[in-house]
Design an enzyme around this catalytic site. Structure first.
Site, PDB file in Angstrom:
ATOM      1  N   LYS A  49       7.351  22.834 121.737  1.00  0.00           N
ATOM      2  CA  LYS A  49       7.759  23.010 120.348  1.00  0.00           C
ATOM      3  C   LYS A  49       8.390  21.714 119.827  1.00  0.00           C
ATOM      4  O   LYS A  49       9.259  21.127 120.485  1.00  0.00           O
ATOM      5  CB  LYS A  49       8.761  24.154 120.228  1.00  0.00           C
ATOM      6  CG  LYS A  49       8.173  25.526 120.548  1.00  0.00           C
ATOM      7  CD  LYS A  49       7.171  25.966 119.492  1.00  0.00           C
ATOM      8  CE  LYS A  49       6.687  27.386 119.745  1.00  0.00           C
ATOM      9  NZ  LYS A  49       5.761  27.850 118.684  1.00  0.00           N
ATOM     10  N   ASP A  94       3.403  21.914 119.236  1.00  0.00           N
ATOM     11  CA  ASP A  94       3.326  22.911 118.169  1.00  0.00           C
ATOM     12  C   ASP A  94       4.463  22.657 117.196  1.00  0.00           C
ATOM     13  O   ASP A  94       5.633  22.818 117.541  1.00  0.00           O
ATOM     14  CB  ASP A  94       3.434  24.319 118.762  1.00  0.00           C
ATOM     15  CG  ASP A  94       3.343  25.413 117.701  1.00  0.00           C
ATOM     16  OD1 ASP A  94       3.069  25.093 116.522  1.00  0.00           O
ATOM     17  OD2 ASP A  94       3.543  26.585 118.050  1.00  0.00           O
ATOM     18  N   GLU A 125      -0.763  21.577 117.294  1.00  0.00           N
ATOM     19  CA  GLU A 125      -0.901  22.885 116.646  1.00  0.00           C
ATOM     20  C   GLU A 125      -0.103  22.932 115.356  1.00  0.00           C
ATOM     21  O   GLU A 125       1.095  22.633 115.348  1.00  0.00           O
ATOM     22  CB  GLU A 125      -0.437  23.975 117.607  1.00  0.00           C
ATOM     23  CG  GLU A 125      -0.545  25.381 117.071  1.00  0.00           C
ATOM     24  CD  GLU A 125      -0.169  26.427 118.114  1.00  0.00           C
ATOM     25  OE1 GLU A 125       0.352  27.490 117.711  1.00  0.00           O
ATOM     26  OE2 GLU A 125      -0.391  26.197 119.321  1.00  0.00           O
ATOM     27  N   ASP A 183      -2.918  27.624 113.440  1.00  0.00           N
ATOM     28  CA  ASP A 183      -2.328  28.902 113.851  1.00  0.00           C
ATOM     29  C   ASP A 183      -1.947  29.699 112.608  1.00  0.00           C
ATOM     30  O   ASP A 183      -2.673  30.585 112.170  1.00  0.00           O
ATOM     31  CB  ASP A 183      -1.119  28.645 114.745  1.00  0.00           C
ATOM     32  CG  ASP A 183      -0.398  29.930 115.153  1.00  0.00           C
ATOM     33  OD1 ASP A 183      -0.924  31.029 114.893  1.00  0.00           O
ATOM     34  OD2 ASP A 183       0.703  29.845 115.729  1.00  0.00           O
ATOM     35  N   LYS A 217      -4.122  35.364 117.539  1.00  0.00           N
ATOM     36  CA  LYS A 217      -3.175  36.314 118.121  1.00  0.00           C
ATOM     37  C   LYS A 217      -3.644  37.725 117.778  1.00  0.00           C
ATOM     38  O   LYS A 217      -4.021  38.003 116.631  1.00  0.00           O
ATOM     39  CB  LYS A 217      -1.769  36.059 117.584  1.00  0.00           C
ATOM     40  CG  LYS A 217      -1.268  34.654 117.899  1.00  0.00           C
ATOM     41  CD  LYS A 217       0.111  34.369 117.344  1.00  0.00           C
ATOM     42  CE  LYS A 217       0.543  32.947 117.709  1.00  0.00           C
ATOM     43  NZ  LYS A 217       1.874  32.592 117.191  1.00  0.00           N
TER      44      LYS A 217
END
Length: 329
Positions: free
Chosen positions: A111, A142, A168, A194, A218
């Site tokens: 992250k 991400d 991402e 995403d 997801k």
């Protein structure tokens, strides 16, 4: 894709358990993860949209849970799923401690662009991950929409020395993703979408705009395994499956999605039970030699009772289910 009418609301509510699970490390700005679990003819399912989501968005999560609890899932192509470790936006010194929770993972998602932190923090964290993983390990970052295009270009140029597998959601909008992808064309840093897939009214808009090299999908936010398979097929882009910080019950649905995807190239972000300090089963879906089994999870009654949410929070989740159910009928 035609969706079957949902079962009666009373039938869903009859088996609902609402749990509140502490996190081992603060993630997405929270220290506790709440989820509603219920049982159908095919087994247990999870409904756990983040608390800020309104019914129009959260209803897709309920549709996914109903599908998983009440319908047989598509046939799998594999019985185990390679998974990545997830590194929260922690200080670099904590990287080895967190990686120790992920047995045998060869890939780490880091992250970055955390509010209140700097690029120097990101560089130190990613450097620590790369050092721990060695040259053969895979490192992806991400940003969760945290940069504008100029910030993303500057940050990804700085992070490129760590041989990124992909970046991402570096920016918020589809147009911004398309622009940063064009700017990075000579840098060999693929762009993954995403939020721009799961929070847009048209999840195929990313592919049409040429805004990404791959999709992060997801199961819950996109409405279930069958709907995700349909999106990926029509997008014509490779996909990686990720979790929404679910209990092991929800992760099981993600594993079924990953198992059903043809030509899966990437380790998936489904090992996030390691971010929880507690779970609803004594055998949680955590990485073993870098992978997870494709199997349904049945909660342990004692753990459901131990981690039951307060009466006030249970009532809040039951009202939320009712509101989302109204969006589906």
């Amino acid at each position: 894709m035609t969706r079957l009418p949902p079962p009666p609301l009373s039938e869903i509510l009859e088996s609902v358990h609402v749990v509140s699970l502490p996190l081992a490390t603060r993630f997405r700005g929270v220290d506790v993860r709440e989820a509603a679990l219920f049982e159908g003819p095919e087994g247990w399912a999870e409904f756990s949209p983040f608390v800020e989501y309104e019914p129009d968005e959260a209803s897709a999560w309920l549709a996914a849970a109903i599908d998983f609890a009440y319908e047989p899932q598509p046939l799998p192509h594999r019985d185990r799923i390679g998974v990545n470790a997830t590194m929260p936006a922690v200080e670099a010194a904590r990287v080895p401690e967190i990686l120790d929770r992920y047995d045998g993972c060869r890939t780490v998602k880091v992250k970055v662009a955390e509010r209140g932190q700097t690029l120097a923090d990101d560089l130190a964290r990613v450097a620590a991950v790369r050092e721990a993983m060695g040259p053969e390990g895979r490192v992806r970052v991400d940003a969760n929409r945290g940069w504008n295009v100029d910030e993303a270009e500057h940050a990804l140029h700085a992070l490129a020395e760590f041989d990124l597998e992909y970046a991402e959601q570096p920016c918020a909008t589809i147009d911004e993703l398309a622009e940063i992808r064009a700017r990075l064309r000579d840098w060999d840093i693929p762009i993954a979408a995403d939020e721009s897939v799961r929070r847009e009214s048209d999840p195929l808009a990313v592919a049409r705009a040429g805004a990404a090299d791959l999709l992060v999908v997801k199961a819950q936010p996109l409405g279930g395994v069958r709907r995700v398979l349909d999106i990926v097929e029509h997008a014509g882009l490779p996909a990686v499956v990720s979790s929404a910080l679910e209990t092991s019950v929800g992760l099981a649905q993600g594993a079924h999605l990953a198992a059903a995807l043809p030509g899966l190239r990437y380790d998936c972000g489904l090992a996030t039970a390691s971010l929880l300090a507690a779970d609803v089963t004594s055998t949680p879906l955590v990485a073993a030699n870098g992978s997870l089994p494709v199997a349904r999870v049945t909660p342990d009654p004692d753990l459901l009772a131990r981690h039951a949410a307060s009466a006030e929070r249970r009532d809040w989740w039951l009202a939320r289910i009712r509101n989302c159910y109204a969006e589906l009928v």
